[in-house]
Design a protein around this motif. Sequence first.
Motif, PDB file in Angstrom:
ATOM      1  N   ILE A  43      48.114  33.903  43.768  1.00 45.14           N
ATOM      2  CA  ILE A  43      47.665  33.312  42.514  1.00 45.14           C
ATOM      3  C   ILE A  43      47.219  34.455  41.596  1.00 45.14           C
ATOM      4  CG2 ILE A  43      45.934  31.848  41.380  1.00 45.14           C
ATOM      5  CD1 ILE A  43      47.792  30.177  42.974  1.00 45.14           C
ATOM      6  N   VAL A  44      47.615  34.367  40.334  1.00 46.29           N
ATOM      7  CA  VAL A  44      47.137  35.328  39.341  1.00 46.29           C
ATOM      8  C   VAL A  44      46.339  34.561  38.298  1.00 46.29           C
ATOM      9  CG1 VAL A  44      47.730  37.162  37.724  1.00 46.29           C
ATOM     10  CG2 VAL A  44      49.208  36.721  39.693  1.00 46.29           C
ATOM     11  N   VAL A  45      45.128  35.050  38.019  1.00 43.49           N
ATOM     12  CA  VAL A  45      44.227  34.400  37.070  1.00 43.49           C
ATOM     13  C   VAL A  45      44.020  35.341  35.879  1.00 43.49           C
ATOM     14  CG1 VAL A  45      42.026  33.218  36.788  1.00 43.49           C
ATOM     15  CG2 VAL A  45      43.060  33.399  39.068  1.00 43.49           C
ATOM     16  N   TYR A  46      44.294  34.842  34.684  1.00 41.27           N
ATOM     17  CA  TYR A  46      44.112  35.620  33.465  1.00 41.27           C
ATOM     18  C   TYR A  46      42.947  35.013  32.679  1.00 41.27           C
ATOM     19  CZ  TYR A  46      48.928  37.016  34.588  1.00 41.27           C
ATOM     20  OH  TYR A  46      50.070  37.468  35.219  1.00 41.27           O
ATOM     21  N   CYS A  47      41.910  35.799  32.433  1.00 41.22           N
ATOM     22  CA  CYS A  47      40.716  35.282  31.762  1.00 41.22           C
ATOM     23  C   CYS A  47      40.333  36.132  30.559  1.00 41.22           C
ATOM     24  CB  CYS A  47      39.531  35.238  32.724  1.00 41.22           C
ATOM     25  SG  CYS A  47      39.780  34.252  34.214  1.00 41.22           S
ATOM     26  N   GLY A  48      39.728  35.494  29.587  1.00 34.49           N
ATOM     27  CA  GLY A  48      39.233  36.190  28.412  1.00 34.49           C
ATOM     28  C   GLY A  48      38.565  35.219  27.461  1.00 34.49           C
ATOM     29  N   GLY A  49      38.073  35.730  26.371  1.00 39.65           N
ATOM     30  CA  GLY A  49      37.405  34.886  25.393  1.00 39.65           C
ATOM     31  C   GLY A  49      38.395  34.177  24.485  1.00 39.65           C
ATOM     32  N   GLY A  50      38.066  32.964  24.087  1.00 28.69           N
ATOM     33  CA  GLY A  50      38.936  32.207  23.202  1.00 28.69           C
ATOM     34  C   GLY A  50      38.500  30.762  23.115  1.00 28.69           C
TER      35      GLY A  50
END
Length: 227
Positions: free
Chosen positions: A88-95
């Motif tokens: 699993i690849v998780v991409y996180c950031g503000g938005g």
Amino acid sequence: MKSVAIALSLAMGLALAVPARAAAPITERTEKVKLQGKKGPRLLRPGFQLGEYEGYYGGVSSTTAMPFFKGSKAKVEIHVTSPSLGEIVVYCGGGEGRLGLSWITFKHDRLQYVCTFEGAKAGVDAAFAMARSKGTFISRLQQPQRAGELRFGGRTYRLETKVVESGLPLTGGGTIGYIFSRDGVDVGAMDLNGLNFNAYLPAKDSGDRDAAAIAALIVCFLKDDAD
């Protein structure tokens, strides 16, 4: 027949009189798993181990706070593998997240900490969003109040900031811990208080274990201007 009815009536009365036992604390109903560091694929991609879940992450600065809640440039990428998940690849950031989070009662910022997922076991509707309260400066020094939602594997989980283990807070004003719940029942937690980070995961045969592990990793690597 009359005696049977009386006996049933007495039994029902006794059942009603005995209060329901409160659920044991989440720390007593789950497996305590320490988050450990390990060598990653390269210098800026440190590795980790959380029980049977392992992988690496990148994009997080360990020396400066990154304002996820004030912009969308700061990001983190988490690669997780396990026998049950595959990769699993998780991409996180503000938005701005697509999850409504209408159940959150406190006033929170418009921008959220959001994540998207790659990997078949995550589910087609997999998503994550975390909101932070608009608390006063003093309240944020005590512990930033956050709440969020994770959709993973076809199930929906809620996350809330709470003290997981008793003791004096040792985070310097950062988040002390999170409780994860599904349908109103606590299923896991992440304790961020102290020198060691510990996850409390459901049993290995539980359908909630993968989601709890993913939630624990997300909140562990979350960095913002309050941390």
